[in-house]
Design a protein around this motif. Structure first.
Motif, PDB file in Angstrom:
ATOM      1  N   GLY A  10      -5.902  36.607  -2.100  1.00  0.00           N
ATOM      2  CA  GLY A  10      -6.580  37.714  -1.443  1.00  0.00           C
ATOM      3  C   GLY A  10      -6.005  37.965  -0.080  1.00  0.00           C
ATOM      4  N   ALA A  11      -6.497  39.006   0.529  1.00  0.00           N
ATOM      5  CA  ALA A  11      -6.022  39.369   1.863  1.00  0.00           C
ATOM      6  C   ALA A  11      -7.057  40.263   2.516  1.00  0.00           C
ATOM      7  N   PRO A  12      -7.100  40.231   3.840  1.00  0.00           N
ATOM      8  CA  PRO A  12      -8.002  41.158   4.518  1.00  0.00           C
ATOM      9  C   PRO A  12      -7.511  42.598   4.408  1.00  0.00           C
ATOM     10  N   TYR A  13      -8.444  43.543   4.515  1.00  0.00           N
ATOM     11  CA  TYR A  13      -8.062  44.951   4.624  1.00  0.00           C
ATOM     12  C   TYR A  13      -8.767  45.525   5.845  1.00  0.00           C
ATOM     13  N   GLY A  14      -8.234  46.616   6.349  1.00  0.00           N
ATOM     14  CA  GLY A  14      -8.843  47.274   7.514  1.00  0.00           C
ATOM     15  C   GLY A  14      -8.392  46.620   8.806  1.00  0.00           C
ATOM     16  N   PRO A  15      -8.488  47.398   9.909  1.00  0.00           N
ATOM     17  CA  PRO A  15      -7.984  46.886  11.188  1.00  0.00           C
ATOM     18  C   PRO A  15      -8.887  45.829  11.795  1.00  0.00           C
ATOM     19  N   LYS A  16      -8.266  44.995  12.616  1.00  0.00           N
ATOM     20  CA  LYS A  16      -9.005  43.924  13.284  1.00  0.00           C
ATOM     21  C   LYS A  16     -10.005  44.521  14.283  1.00  0.00           C
ATOM     22  N   LEU A  17     -11.172  43.909  14.370  1.00  0.00           N
ATOM     23  CA  LEU A  17     -12.149  44.332  15.380  1.00  0.00           C
ATOM     24  C   LEU A  17     -12.579  43.101  16.161  1.00  0.00           C
ATOM     25  N   THR A  18     -12.595  43.223  17.474  1.00  0.00           N
ATOM     26  CA  THR A  18     -13.164  42.150  18.284  1.00  0.00           C
ATOM     27  C   THR A  18     -14.403  42.722  18.975  1.00  0.00           C
ATOM     28  N   GLY A  19     -15.280  41.858  19.417  1.00  0.00           N
ATOM     29  CA  GLY A  19     -16.454  42.329  20.138  1.00  0.00           C
ATOM     30  C   GLY A  19     -17.608  42.663  19.210  1.00  0.00           C
ATOM     31  N   THR A  20     -18.641  43.228  19.809  1.00  0.00           N
ATOM     32  CA  THR A  20     -19.907  43.398  19.097  1.00  0.00           C
ATOM     33  C   THR A  20     -20.265  44.868  18.839  1.00  0.00           C
ATOM     34  N   VAL A  21     -19.333  45.765  19.145  1.00  0.00           N
ATOM     35  CA  VAL A  21     -19.636  47.187  18.935  1.00  0.00           C
ATOM     36  C   VAL A  21     -18.956  47.656  17.652  1.00  0.00           C
ATOM     37  N   ASP A  22     -19.777  48.151  16.734  1.00  0.00           N
ATOM     38  CA  ASP A  22     -19.227  48.596  15.446  1.00  0.00           C
ATOM     39  C   ASP A  22     -18.486  49.921  15.624  1.00  0.00           C
ATOM     40  N   ASP A  23     -17.307  49.999  15.054  1.00  0.00           N
ATOM     41  CA  ASP A  23     -16.522  51.239  15.154  1.00  0.00           C
ATOM     42  C   ASP A  23     -16.615  52.054  13.876  1.00  0.00           C
ATOM     43  N   GLN A  24     -17.482  51.642  12.945  1.00  0.00           N
ATOM     44  CA  GLN A  24     -17.702  52.371  11.679  1.00  0.00           C
ATOM     45  C   GLN A  24     -16.465  52.408  10.788  1.00  0.00           C
ATOM     46  N   VAL A  25     -15.498  51.553  11.073  1.00  0.00           N
ATOM     47  CA  VAL A  25     -14.289  51.541  10.235  1.00  0.00           C
ATOM     48  C   VAL A  25     -14.468  50.489   9.144  1.00  0.00           C
ATOM     49  N   ASP A  26     -13.970  50.808   7.948  1.00  0.00           N
ATOM     50  CA  ASP A  26     -14.096  49.892   6.809  1.00  0.00           C
ATOM     51  C   ASP A  26     -13.107  48.737   6.951  1.00  0.00           C
ATOM     52  N   ARG A  27     -13.585  47.540   6.748  1.00  0.00           N
ATOM     53  CA  ARG A  27     -12.718  46.360   6.809  1.00  0.00           C
ATOM     54  C   ARG A  27     -13.361  45.232   6.017  1.00  0.00           C
ATOM     55  N   GLY A  28     -12.582  44.298   5.591  1.00  0.00           N
ATOM     56  CA  GLY A  28     -13.142  43.168   4.846  1.00  0.00           C
ATOM     57  C   GLY A  28     -12.064  42.395   4.135  1.00  0.00           C
ATOM     58  N   LEU A  29     -12.396  41.993   2.932  1.00  0.00           N
ATOM     59  CA  LEU A  29     -11.523  41.093   2.188  1.00  0.00           C
ATOM     60  C   LEU A  29     -11.397  41.574   0.753  1.00  0.00           C
ATOM     61  N   VAL A  30     -10.178  41.582   0.245  1.00  0.00           N
ATOM     62  CA  VAL A  30      -9.976  41.741  -1.197  1.00  0.00           C
ATOM     63  C   VAL A  30      -9.737  40.342  -1.731  1.00  0.00           C
ATOM     64  N   GLY A  31     -10.674  39.848  -2.513  1.00  0.00           N
ATOM     65  CA  GLY A  31     -10.560  38.482  -3.028  1.00  0.00           C
ATOM     66  C   GLY A  31     -10.333  38.498  -4.523  1.00  0.00           C
ATOM     67  N   MET A  32      -9.438  37.635  -4.987  1.00  0.00           N
ATOM     68  CA  MET A  32      -9.225  37.468  -6.419  1.00  0.00           C
ATOM     69  C   MET A  32      -9.423  36.009  -6.757  1.00  0.00           C
TER      70      MET A  32
END
Ligand code: HEM
Length: 455
Positions: free
Chosen positions: A344-366
């Motif tokens: 698997g691998a992460p998808y979406g850009p890295k986010l630091t901090g506690t403010v949500d930018d409403q961008v989709d991100r996470g993990l594609v796991g197999m």
């Protein structure tokens, strides 16, 4: 006997060192166009015997769902030999996919899981390399329909978050622990797992395999061939709410560990949830501080942590691989704890901090296994309700990455310490965005399917 690695897809056998990945989902138009696309894909598929030195620009692997086999016109006599859980849709209750993770919301509502017939897993050195292969596949896909699941109607793609593989959203390091597979019939060494837990078609009395040949049914022999050298792959597309996770660490870390600075308390809480510090250091080996020298270590167990003071019982890696921890008899397969090969691998850009930018991100796991029920589903059940070992004080605690909406599940995460138990209240950090079960067939089987030999 040694397995014929040239007949096993490379992704099953080893981890590719590529920075970019893409997963093309395809609905087959009719058997003829499906077979023609499959012919092209079979000619390009990367086997476990193919050299990756020098690293090709890109490699590809192929998975087919049960519906995909149907759409290719595979004979019903063979299809009925597949295990029921592979023939069914992914089970919502078993996986705890409730609330926002409800299957009705999957794929951003853009199509139904039943429409997913094929997946092409692409790995490449650059986006350009992926684009080149994607364009070739799209050209060959005539008559089949590409399914585009992202919110903006795009493909699922991901890759390294930093300059090296391994970093995930939430800041943890992945890719350290995998089952040590014995790829031949030599005697199993301590810690090794029989290849039959992952590769189909070599059933023994102890380890079954499905589809299976029955003496009373001659057609079952071909069904067994259809599976041979393949594996089942559970494809999970998972959103990670990074801002919420960071807010949780910021507010709960100092409450759980008031004796530490806020930063250290947050890091310790993150480590307690996972069982590894964010750099990978196992808590069992270094319970009070991360230690870069230990960050890739996997040679530990839970024998001297029976009170969970080093690693909480419900920590993610202690739930998904309890190693030598005592299991309840009722939940124990004679083979011990369920294991899966993870890619698997992460998808979406890295986010630091506690403010949500409403961008989709996470993990594609197999998750690869020879039995979805006995391996992947078992782990999923253990994650959503920690009731498989006498170490759990109540039987309803959960893996921190599970969904809190499972009926009866508790959101209380217990952290035993030398000065008493600490408890934090978990939130939903992960949402399932899609799940599909694929067969990653043997290379010869792909060719034979493309030639209509199983019709
Ligand atoms: C977004 C969700 C998830 C995240 C962020 C995540 C993260 C991680 C991390 C950081 C590790 C430790 C790295 C290592 O030991 O190599 C790990 C290990 C593991 N995870 Fe997950 N994981 C997620 C979902 C899942 C799911 C759904 C399953 C399966 C049901 C799973 C099964 C495992 C297993 C089996 C291990 C290896 C444990 C060991 O051998 O010690 N994970 N995960």
């Amino acid at each position: 006997m040694s397995l014929d690695l040239a007949d096993i897809q490379g992704l099953i056998h080893h981890f590719y060192g590529y920075p970019k990945t893409r997963h093309l989902l395809i609905e087959i138009g009719n058997p003829a166009v499906g077979m023609s696309l499959l012919k092209f894909l079979a000619s390009r598929v990367t086997s476990a015997a193919d050299s990756l030195n020098p690293l090709p620009e890109s490699v590809l692997n192929v998975g087919i769902t049960y519906r995909g086999l149907e759409a290719l016109g595979v004979n019903a006599q063979f299809l009925k030999r597949f295990p029921q859980e592979f023939r069914d849709e992914p089970d919502q209750v078993t996986m705890g996919d409730f609330g926002a993770s409800d299957p009705a919301n999957w794929w951003n509502g853009r199509f139904q899981t039943q429409q997913v017939h094929l997946v092409v897993h692409l790995y490449g050195q650059s986006l350009e390399a992926l684009d080149k292969t994607t364009a070739e596949i799209r050209e060959m896909a005539n008559g089949n329909q590409e399914l585009l699941p992202t919110e903006s109607g795009g493909v699922i793609e991901g890759g390294w978050l930093g300059d090296t593989p391994g970093e995930l959203h939430f800041g943890y390091h992945d890719g350290i622990s995998q089952p040590t597979v014995r790829w031949d019939d030599g005697p199993l060494q301590p810690g090794e797992v029989d290849y039959r837990r992952f590769i189909l078609g070599y059933a023994t009395r102890e380890i079954s395999s499905s589809p299976l040949k029955f003496a009373s049914d001659p057609s079952s022999s071909l069904a067994e061939e259809l599976g041979r050298n393949g594996t089942y792959s559970v494809f999970r597309w998972l959103y990670q709410d990074v801002a919420r996770f960071n807010q949780f660490l910021e507010s709960e870390g100092p409450k759980a560990f008031p004796e530490l600075s806020s930063k250290d308390a947050q890091e310790l809480l993150a480590a307690k949830l996972m069982g590894r510090w964010r750099d990978g250091t196992p808590l069992i080996m270094s319970p009070t501080t991360p230690n870069q020298a230990l960050s890739s270590r996997n040679d530990f167990d839970y024998a001297d942590d029976l009170d969970g003071r080093k690693c909480p019982f419900s920590a993610h890696i202690r739930v998904t691989n309890p190693r030598n921890q005592k299991l309840d008899d009722a939940s124990t397969d004679p083979s011990g704890a369920p294991r899966v090969i993870r890619r698997g691998a992460p998808y979406g850009p890295k986010l630091t901090g506690t403010v949500d930018d409403q961008v989709d991100r996470g993990l594609v796991g197999m998750f690869f296994c020879a039995s979805i029920v006995r391996q992947f589903y078992k782990q999923a059940i253990w994650m959503k309700e920690n009731n498989f070992s006498p170490v759990f004080p109540n039987q309803h605690s959960q893996d921190p990455l599970a969904n809190r909406l499972t009926p009866d599940a508790s959101n209380q995460f217990l952290i035993p310490t030398a000065t008493g138990d600490r408890t934090v209240t978990l939130q939903d950090f992960v949402t399932t965005k899609g799940t599909a079960f694929f067969l990653l067939p043997g290379v010869q089987t792909l060719h034979r399917l493309a030639d209509g030999q199983f019709q």
